[in-house]
Structures are given as C-alpha cells and as structure tokens.
Design a protein around this motif. Structure first.
Motif, PDB file in Angstrom:
ATOM      1  N   ASP A   5       0.840  -1.220   0.041  1.00 54.32           N
ATOM      2  CA  ASP A   5       0.051   0.092   0.126  1.00 54.32           C
ATOM      3  C   ASP A   5       0.840   1.216   0.021  1.00 54.32           C
ATOM      4  N   THR A   6       2.050   1.165   0.513  1.00 57.49           N
ATOM      5  CA  THR A   6       2.925   2.349   0.467  1.00 57.49           C
ATOM      6  C   THR A   6       4.389   2.329  -0.118  1.00 57.49           C
ATOM      7  N   THR A   7       4.992   3.285  -0.408  1.00 57.66           N
ATOM      8  CA  THR A   7       6.461   3.314  -0.855  1.00 57.66           C
ATOM      9  C   THR A   7       6.996   4.357  -0.275  1.00 57.66           C
ATOM     10  N   VAL A   8       8.270   3.984   0.059  1.00 56.55           N
ATOM     11  CA  VAL A   8       9.249   4.843   0.828  1.00 56.55           C
ATOM     12  C   VAL A   8      10.374   5.001  -0.098  1.00 56.55           C
ATOM     13  N   VAL A   9      10.881   6.206  -0.414  1.00 58.43           N
ATOM     14  CA  VAL A   9      12.206   6.487  -1.091  1.00 58.43           C
ATOM     15  C   VAL A   9      13.204   6.615  -0.039  1.00 58.43           C
ATOM     16  N   LEU A  10      14.278   5.663  -0.241  1.00 50.99           N
ATOM     17  CA  LEU A  10      15.434   6.098   0.780  1.00 50.99           C
ATOM     18  C   LEU A  10      16.549   6.892  -0.170  1.00 50.99           C
ATOM     19  N   VAL A  11      17.418   7.658   0.279  1.00 52.00           N
ATOM     20  CA  VAL A  11      18.281   8.380  -0.492  1.00 52.00           C
ATOM     21  C   VAL A  11      19.507   8.373   0.561  1.00 52.00           C
ATOM     22  N   PRO A  27      10.423  -4.726   5.568  1.00 53.11           N
ATOM     23  CA  PRO A  27       9.452  -5.281   6.032  1.00 53.11           C
ATOM     24  C   PRO A  27       8.008  -4.629   6.308  1.00 53.11           C
ATOM     25  N   ILE A  28       8.054  -3.169   6.285  1.00 50.66           N
ATOM     26  CA  ILE A  28       6.768  -2.543   6.609  1.00 50.66           C
ATOM     27  C   ILE A  28       6.334  -2.058   5.055  1.00 50.66           C
ATOM     28  N   THR A  29       7.096  -1.717   4.021  1.00 55.61           N
ATOM     29  CA  THR A  29       6.690  -1.024   2.882  1.00 55.61           C
ATOM     30  C   THR A  29       7.623  -1.637   1.679  1.00 55.61           C
ATOM     31  N   HIS A  30       6.972  -1.128   0.549  1.00 55.09           N
ATOM     32  CA  HIS A  30       7.718  -0.970  -0.657  1.00 55.09           C
ATOM     33  C   HIS A  30       9.019   0.008  -0.671  1.00 55.09           C
ATOM     34  N   ILE A  31      10.101  -0.586  -0.848  1.00 54.78           N
ATOM     35  CA  ILE A  31      11.258   0.490  -1.032  1.00 54.78           C
ATOM     36  C   ILE A  31      11.778   0.691  -2.253  1.00 54.78           C
ATOM     37  N   GLU A  32      11.943   2.175  -2.515  1.00 56.49           N
ATOM     38  CA  GLU A  32      12.915   2.511  -3.648  1.00 56.49           C
ATOM     39  C   GLU A  32      14.043   3.086  -3.110  1.00 56.49           C
ATOM     40  N   ALA A  33      15.317   2.585  -3.608  1.00 61.63           N
ATOM     41  CA  ALA A  33      16.602   3.452  -2.875  1.00 61.63           C
ATOM     42  C   ALA A  33      17.347   3.953  -4.226  1.00 61.63           C
ATOM     43  N   PHE A  34      18.063   4.978  -3.554  1.00 60.74           N
ATOM     44  CA  PHE A  34      18.940   5.889  -4.426  1.00 60.74           C
ATOM     45  C   PHE A  34      20.152   6.177  -3.848  1.00 60.74           C
ATOM     46  N   ALA A  42      14.031  13.040  -9.387  1.00 60.56           N
ATOM     47  CA  ALA A  42      13.500  12.636 -10.839  1.00 60.56           C
ATOM     48  C   ALA A  42      12.393  11.757 -10.441  1.00 60.56           C
ATOM     49  N   ALA A  43      12.687  10.490  -9.529  1.00 63.55           N
ATOM     50  CA  ALA A  43      11.832   9.500  -9.448  1.00 63.55           C
ATOM     51  C   ALA A  43      10.637   9.723  -8.761  1.00 63.55           C
ATOM     52  N   CYS A  44      10.990  10.805  -7.586  1.00 56.93           N
ATOM     53  CA  CYS A  44       9.814  11.339  -6.839  1.00 56.93           C
ATOM     54  C   CYS A  44       8.984  12.156  -7.630  1.00 56.93           C
ATOM     55  N   LEU A  45       9.450  12.892  -8.426  1.00 59.10           N
ATOM     56  CA  LEU A  45       8.763  14.199  -9.074  1.00 59.10           C
ATOM     57  C   LEU A  45       7.891  13.185 -10.255  1.00 59.10           C
ATOM     58  N   LYS A  46       8.139  11.833 -10.680  1.00 58.37           N
ATOM     59  CA  LYS A  46       7.513  11.304 -11.550  1.00 58.37           C
ATOM     60  C   LYS A  46       6.283  10.348 -11.016  1.00 58.37           C
ATOM     61  N   THR A  47       6.658   9.852  -9.686  1.00 57.78           N
ATOM     62  CA  THR A  47       5.819   9.062  -9.148  1.00 57.78           C
ATOM     63  C   THR A  47       5.975   9.416  -7.524  1.00 57.78           C
ATOM     64  N   PRO A  48       5.145  10.342  -7.150  1.00 58.96           N
ATOM     65  CA  PRO A  48       5.531  10.697  -5.597  1.00 58.96           C
ATOM     66  C   PRO A  48       5.259   9.586  -4.587  1.00 58.96           C
ATOM     67  N   PRO A  49       6.192   9.376  -3.750  1.00 54.96           N
ATOM     68  CA  PRO A  49       6.216   8.303  -2.672  1.00 54.96           C
ATOM     69  C   PRO A  49       5.291   8.588  -1.674  1.00 54.96           C
ATOM     70  N   ASP A  50       5.060   7.876  -0.511  1.00 52.15           N
ATOM     71  CA  ASP A  50       4.350   8.129   0.663  1.00 52.15           C
ATOM     72  C   ASP A  50       5.352   8.725   1.655  1.00 52.15           C
ATOM     73  N   ASP A 123       1.193   4.992   8.483  1.00 50.69           N
ATOM     74  CA  ASP A 123       0.036   4.509   8.972  1.00 50.69           C
ATOM     75  C   ASP A 123      -0.926   5.871   8.797  1.00 50.69           C
ATOM     76  N   ARG A 124      -0.513   7.144   9.194  1.00 50.46           N
ATOM     77  CA  ARG A 124      -1.127   8.345   9.301  1.00 50.46           C
ATOM     78  C   ARG A 124      -1.479   8.505   7.523  1.00 50.46           C
ATOM     79  N   VAL A 125      -0.177   8.241   6.611  1.00 45.88           N
ATOM     80  CA  VAL A 125      -0.638   8.588   5.426  1.00 45.88           C
ATOM     81  C   VAL A 125      -1.803   7.696   4.903  1.00 45.88           C
ATOM     82  N   VAL A 126      -1.818   6.584   5.091  1.00 40.84           N
ATOM     83  CA  VAL A 126      -2.773   5.489   4.618  1.00 40.84           C
ATOM     84  C   VAL A 126      -4.264   5.841   5.243  1.00 40.84           C
ATOM     85  N   LEU A 127      -4.136   6.365   6.640  1.00 40.48           N
ATOM     86  CA  LEU A 127      -5.625   6.819   7.227  1.00 40.48           C
ATOM     87  C   LEU A 127      -6.119   8.144   6.630  1.00 40.48           C
ATOM     88  N   ASP A 128      -5.038   9.012   6.205  1.00 37.04           N
ATOM     89  CA  ASP A 128      -5.318  10.327   5.310  1.00 37.04           C
ATOM     90  C   ASP A 128      -6.115  10.002   3.956  1.00 37.04           C
TER      91      ASP A 128
END
Length: 143
Positions: A5-11, A27-34, A42-50, A123-128
């Motif tokens: 349900d969620t994506t976190v970008v790690l930089v 373990p808690i979310t989908h990760i995109e790492a840079f 560029a990736a965040c502007l294309k598809t904003p993460p949570d 959790d707050r993002v998903v609730l919102d």
C-alpha cells in the motif's frame, strides 16, 4: 496497512548505509533506494512516494536541497520527509528546515527506531488517504 500500500524512497550516497536502511524498513513497505539524490528527485517527481528518508550530507544535492525541491512542487509538497544528519548538522544547518521536514533524526540512530517512526508516518498517510477516498465517494453520491 499492507506492505504494497505504501512506498518509501530512501536516499543515501553510502551504499552500505542504504542497504542497512532498506533491510530495516523493507518489512513494512515497498522501498525504492537511491545513492544519487538527483535520480531520487526525478523518481519522486515522476511518481510521488508516501515517505522520503534522506541523508543530509550527499554530493551534488544534499538532503535539505532535495527536500526544498520536493516541497516546491505541488505533487510532492505533501510528501513527508525524514532527514538523517549528525547532531551538529541539525543544530548548525538544518534548524531553518525543521518546519519543512517531518522529522530530523540525529545520527547515530537505531534502524529499528527509524522503522517505527516510518511506520507511524505511513499509518497516518494511509489513514489520510482512506479518509479522502471516503469523502470523495460521499460527495460523488451527493451529486
């Protein structure tokens, strides 16, 4: 909240630190790492993460500059950002950005604690998101 349900970008420019962060938060979310903040932007502007978790000190564009770029764009402005930095960097350089960041996390830190912080934010993002969808459905039915 399920992991998909969620994506976190790690930089972080340090691949070892990036891998540690990934293993702790995956373990808690989908990760995109840079390792490159410009590519992350560029990736965040294309598809904003949570959520974005970024190191402060990086070549080319530091974490504060990355956050400024993200907050200047309407699609990424609401995305929470956690900046990881040394205590002196937080005290000397990041105070002006404290309002913009969701959190400023001082190094060293426990990855488990960072994962718990990330989970609370997600959790707050998903609730919102659920509240907005319910509101949208309600207004559609009223029309």
């Amino acid at each position: 909240m399920s992991k998909s349900d969620t994506t976190v970008v790690l930089v972080d420019d340090n691949p070892v630190i990036l891998d540690v962060l990934r293993r702790g938060i995956e373990p808690i979310t989908h990760i995109e790492a840079f390792t490159d903040s410009t590519a992350a932007l560029a990736a965040c502007l294309k598809t904003p993460p949570d959520l974005i978790i970024s190191d402060y000190r990086m070549p080319e564009m530091d974490g504060a500059q990355l956050m400024q770029q993200l907050k200047a764009t309407s699609d990424t402005k609401p995305v929470p950002v956690i900046i990881l930095a040394s205590k002196p960097d937080i005290d000397e350089h990041l105070k002006p950005f404290a309002e913009m960041a969701e959190e400023l996390v001082a190094k060293p830190f426990y990855v488990k604690d960072l994962a718990q912080r990330a989970k609370k934010i997600l959790d707050r993002v998903v609730l919102d998101r659920m509240q907005k969808q319910a509101s949208d459905r309600k207004s559609t039915r009223l029309n």
